[in-house]
Scaffold this motif. Structure first.
Motif, PDB file in Angstrom:
ATOM      1  N   ARG A  97       1.049  -1.355  -0.250  1.00  0.00           N
ATOM      2  CA  ARG A  97      -0.237   0.439   0.081  1.00  0.00           C
ATOM      3  C   ARG A  97       1.091   1.360  -0.103  1.00  0.00           C
ATOM      4  O   ARG A  97       0.485   2.225  -0.917  1.00  0.00           O
ATOM      5  CB  ARG A  97      -1.153  -0.114   1.318  1.00  0.00           C
ATOM      6  CG  ARG A  97      -1.850  -0.596   0.593  1.00  0.00           C
ATOM      7  CD  ARG A  97      -3.269  -0.781   2.286  1.00  0.00           C
ATOM      8  NE  ARG A  97      -4.076  -1.834   1.273  1.00  0.00           N
ATOM      9  CZ  ARG A  97      -5.189  -2.237   2.650  1.00  0.00           C
ATOM     10  NH1 ARG A  97      -4.511  -2.144   3.606  1.00  0.00           N
ATOM     11  NH2 ARG A  97      -6.025  -3.596   2.278  1.00  0.00           N
ATOM     12  N   PHE A 100       1.536   1.588  -3.630  1.00  0.00           N
ATOM     13  CA  PHE A 100       1.083   2.059  -3.973  1.00  0.00           C
ATOM     14  C   PHE A 100       0.331   3.685  -4.274  1.00  0.00           C
ATOM     15  O   PHE A 100       0.202   4.977  -4.966  1.00  0.00           O
ATOM     16  CB  PHE A 100      -0.600   1.795  -4.257  1.00  0.00           C
ATOM     17  CG  PHE A 100      -1.136   0.319  -4.730  1.00  0.00           C
ATOM     18  CD1 PHE A 100      -0.321  -0.681  -5.859  1.00  0.00           C
ATOM     19  CD2 PHE A 100      -1.267  -1.005  -3.566  1.00  0.00           C
ATOM     20  CE1 PHE A 100      -0.354  -1.168  -6.472  1.00  0.00           C
ATOM     21  CE2 PHE A 100      -1.616  -1.685  -3.966  1.00  0.00           C
ATOM     22  CZ  PHE A 100      -1.603  -2.368  -5.316  1.00  0.00           C
ATOM     23  N   THR A 130      -4.356 -10.666  -2.483  1.00  0.00           N
ATOM     24  CA  THR A 130      -6.251  -9.408  -1.665  1.00  0.00           C
ATOM     25  C   THR A 130      -5.169  -8.241  -2.452  1.00  0.00           C
ATOM     26  O   THR A 130      -6.169  -6.918  -2.337  1.00  0.00           O
ATOM     27  CB  THR A 130      -6.269 -10.049  -0.588  1.00  0.00           C
ATOM     28  OG1 THR A 130      -5.232  -9.845   0.321  1.00  0.00           O
ATOM     29  CG2 THR A 130      -6.665 -12.020  -0.478  1.00  0.00           C
ATOM     30  N   TYR A 133      -4.796  -6.970  -5.272  1.00  0.00           N
ATOM     31  CA  TYR A 133      -6.864  -7.242  -6.045  1.00  0.00           C
ATOM     32  C   TYR A 133      -7.848  -5.641  -6.335  1.00  0.00           C
ATOM     33  O   TYR A 133      -7.612  -5.344  -7.739  1.00  0.00           O
ATOM     34  CB  TYR A 133      -7.577  -7.762  -5.005  1.00  0.00           C
ATOM     35  CG  TYR A 133      -9.116  -7.803  -5.599  1.00  0.00           C
ATOM     36  CD1 TYR A 133      -9.093  -9.188  -7.052  1.00  0.00           C
ATOM     37  CD2 TYR A 133     -10.016  -7.478  -5.083  1.00  0.00           C
ATOM     38  CE1 TYR A 133     -10.556  -8.584  -6.912  1.00  0.00           C
ATOM     39  CE2 TYR A 133     -10.491  -7.035  -5.531  1.00  0.00           C
ATOM     40  CZ  TYR A 133     -11.466  -8.265  -7.045  1.00  0.00           C
ATOM     41  OH  TYR A 133     -12.459  -8.495  -7.072  1.00  0.00           O
ATOM     42  N   PRO A 134      -7.182  -4.974  -5.596  1.00  0.00           N
ATOM     43  CA  PRO A 134      -7.772  -3.772  -6.490  1.00  0.00           C
ATOM     44  C   PRO A 134      -7.825  -2.721  -7.020  1.00  0.00           C
ATOM     45  O   PRO A 134      -8.170  -1.965  -7.363  1.00  0.00           O
ATOM     46  CB  PRO A 134      -8.338  -2.616  -4.682  1.00  0.00           C
ATOM     47  CG  PRO A 134      -7.832  -3.816  -3.797  1.00  0.00           C
ATOM     48  CD  PRO A 134      -7.009  -5.201  -4.081  1.00  0.00           C
ATOM     49  N   ALA A 135      -6.470  -2.984  -7.380  1.00  0.00           N
ATOM     50  CA  ALA A 135      -5.265  -2.485  -8.669  1.00  0.00           C
ATOM     51  C   ALA A 135      -5.002  -3.570  -9.366  1.00  0.00           C
ATOM     52  O   ALA A 135      -4.301  -3.021 -10.586  1.00  0.00           O
ATOM     53  CB  ALA A 135      -4.130  -1.457  -7.838  1.00  0.00           C
ATOM     54  N   LYS A 138      -4.522  -2.836 -13.165  1.00  0.00           N
ATOM     55  CA  LYS A 138      -2.733  -2.046 -13.705  1.00  0.00           C
ATOM     56  C   LYS A 138      -2.114  -2.557 -13.086  1.00  0.00           C
ATOM     57  O   LYS A 138      -0.775  -1.834 -13.821  1.00  0.00           O
ATOM     58  CB  LYS A 138      -2.965  -0.416 -12.232  1.00  0.00           C
ATOM     59  CG  LYS A 138      -4.525   0.632 -12.163  1.00  0.00           C
ATOM     60  CD  LYS A 138      -3.892   1.555 -11.463  1.00  0.00           C
ATOM     61  CE  LYS A 138      -5.094   2.556 -10.961  1.00  0.00           C
ATOM     62  NZ  LYS A 138      -4.721   3.393  -9.764  1.00  0.00           N
ATOM     63  N   LEU A 167     -12.136 -13.139  -5.813  1.00  0.00           N
ATOM     64  CA  LEU A 167     -10.892 -12.392  -6.328  1.00  0.00           C
ATOM     65  C   LEU A 167     -10.977 -12.952  -7.766  1.00  0.00           C
ATOM     66  O   LEU A 167     -11.026 -12.502  -8.684  1.00  0.00           O
ATOM     67  CB  LEU A 167      -9.806 -13.287  -6.082  1.00  0.00           C
ATOM     68  CG  LEU A 167      -9.497 -12.227  -4.011  1.00  0.00           C
ATOM     69  CD1 LEU A 167      -8.165 -12.928  -3.407  1.00  0.00           C
ATOM     70  CD2 LEU A 167      -9.283 -10.857  -3.885  1.00  0.00           C
TER      71      LEU A 167
ATOM     72  N   PRO B 109      -8.689   1.580  -2.226  1.00  0.00           N
ATOM     73  CA  PRO B 109      -8.822   0.360  -2.137  1.00  0.00           C
ATOM     74  C   PRO B 109      -7.075  -0.039  -2.868  1.00  0.00           C
ATOM     75  O   PRO B 109      -6.614  -0.918  -2.012  1.00  0.00           O
ATOM     76  CB  PRO B 109      -9.223  -0.545  -3.736  1.00  0.00           C
ATOM     77  CG  PRO B 109      -9.561   0.692  -3.762  1.00  0.00           C
ATOM     78  CD  PRO B 109      -9.815   1.552  -2.770  1.00  0.00           C
ATOM     79  N   ASP B 110      -6.685   0.783  -2.588  1.00  0.00           N
ATOM     80  CA  ASP B 110      -4.943   1.266  -2.661  1.00  0.00           C
ATOM     81  C   ASP B 110      -4.468   0.522  -1.866  1.00  0.00           C
ATOM     82  O   ASP B 110      -2.927   0.060  -1.124  1.00  0.00           O
ATOM     83  CB  ASP B 110      -4.297   1.647  -3.937  1.00  0.00           C
ATOM     84  CG  ASP B 110      -5.039   1.247  -5.742  1.00  0.00           C
ATOM     85  OD1 ASP B 110      -5.568   0.470  -5.882  1.00  0.00           O
ATOM     86  OD2 ASP B 110      -4.311   2.039  -6.619  1.00  0.00           O
TER      87      ASP B 110
END
Lengths: 168, 227
Positions: A97, A100, A130, A133-135, A138, A167, B109-110
């Motif tokens: 994170r 990110f 996990t 996953y949200p990214a 990209k 997922l 979320p990142d």
């Protein structure tokens, strides 16, 4: 092709030991993924010795592994095979994170490409998935990494659909 | 579906992360996410939205009932716990606005931090906050589309909240109040509905939630009467 890399146990740039990584890779698709991350030797990467090769030119080619250059990741990999609890994998969540938040998506993508599924615990593998996953849209290597984790879980007798619910 | 009373099941028995719910006043309940602290896993706390700009992390008082998230695989649960611990860590000093918004994906979320979606016009109820945290972890607890617009009782609740917000003089902007007024009449996500939705793997519809939510509400009423 012979790949030379920085030792996974050595994080000092000026004392790099070349090792072969091909035999550490369990899954052949992973070799292709690693090859995508190949970079030519630069001045920061000096080898104390080289691995014999038919082509001297190839000796100067190496894979500059991200996982050997990020302190938290180097440290995590040292005990990643036994990481089973949240406290064990917390550095992965925080580390990724943080990357990110610096928009270092390419670095995270390289981390995924270099995931050594044979050396990471199930919890560690799932945490890498996990957290990223949200990214995933990209990250070019996310789908391949997810597939390798799924195969690894199933090979070890786990129900990957349960573990990776939502997922994949 | 079991919601434990702390009299018989201490909250530190939670398997890393869970759901906590308690009676707040009259027939109104409050929901929070239960988690074991990273530095001391014997210490169980909640992250929640309890009031306008209230504290993000709170203590679990004795009135909370709690439940594990048994449908989540143990391996996945450790990853979820680590994620929630990190969200708690980076937002430890954050205060959240109370309001009617939902599904705004405010936790980046990142990064786990509150992002630009959580602007000066957004606020959460305790329920929509819980939904947001799970969303940030790739878990959608409910089928949003099945939640109906507010009925008469819901509107009454929403007006009570609006009056509460109007009393936050000096701590609230006219822009925020106007934005929240626009949300009146929208769906109301009751804490007991979200609590029961957290107990199943699939996205719970409004219809599916009603009976178990009613049972949980009854359990909370009994708990209140006993205290």
């Amino acid at each position: 092709m012979t790949h030379l890399i920085q030792s996974p146990f050595q994080n000092k740039k000026n004392s790099v030991v070349a090792v072969l990584i091909a035999n550490t890779l369990v899954f052949s698709p992973y070799v292709a993924a690693i090859e995508e991350t190949e970079y030519l030797l630069d001045t920061e990467f000096l080898f104390e010795r080289s691995v014999p090769s038919i082509s001297p030119k190839k000796d100067r080619t190496l894979v500059k592994r991200v996982s050997n250059q990020i302190d938290w990741l180097v440290s995590f990999y040292e005990s990643a095979s036994t990481a089973a609890l949240a406290k064990d994998v917390y550095p992965v969540v925080k580390g990724i994170r943080d990357l990110f938040s610096k928009n270092s998506y390419d670095v995270v993508d390289d981390i995924l490409a270099e995931l050594d599924v044979a050396k990471l615990s199930h919890t560690a593998l799932v945490t890498f998935l996990t957290t990223t996953y949200p990214a995933r849209n990209k990250l070019q290597n996310w789908t391949l990494a997810a597939h390798l984790v799924k195969v690894k879980l199933e090979t070890d007798g786990l129900n990957s659909d349960d573990v990776l619910h939502g997922l994949i | 579906m079991i919601f434990h009373d702390q009299i018989t099941s201490p909250v530190n028995l939670v398997d890393g992360v869970g759901i906590a719910i308690r009676r707040y006043s009259n027939n109104q309940n409050h929901i929070a996410i239960l988690f074991k602290e990273r530095e001391n896993e014997e210490l169980v706390r909640i992250i929640h939205v309890g009031s306008y700009k209230g504290e993000f992390i709170g203590e679990v008082d004795k009135y909370y009932l709690w439940a594990d998230l048994n449908w989540i695989h143990p391996i996945r649960k450790q990853a979820l716990l680590a994620s929630i611990q990190q969200i708690a860590d980076v937002n430890r000093d954050t205060t959240l606005r109370y309001g009617f918004n939902h599904s705004v994906f405010c936790f980046d979320p990142d990064t786990g931090r509150l992002n630009a979606n959580y602007d000066q016009t957004k606020g959460f109820t305790c329920s929509t906050f819980v939904l947001e945290v799970f969303l940030a972890n790739g878990i959608t607890l409910i089928d949003w589309e099945t939640w109906p617009e507010a009925d008469e009782a819901d509107r009454e609740f929403q007006n009570l909240v609006l009056n509460y917000l109007l009393n936050q003089i000096g701590n609230i902007t006219e822009e925020y109040l106007n934005a929240q007024r626009q949300q009146l009449g929208g769906p109301r996500f009751k804490p007991q509905e979200i609590a029961v939705a957290s107990q199943t793997m699939h996205k719970t519809t409004w219809d599916e939630a009603q009976e178990p939510a009613g049972n949980l509400n009854h359990q909370l009423t009994q708990r209140q009467a006993a205290s």
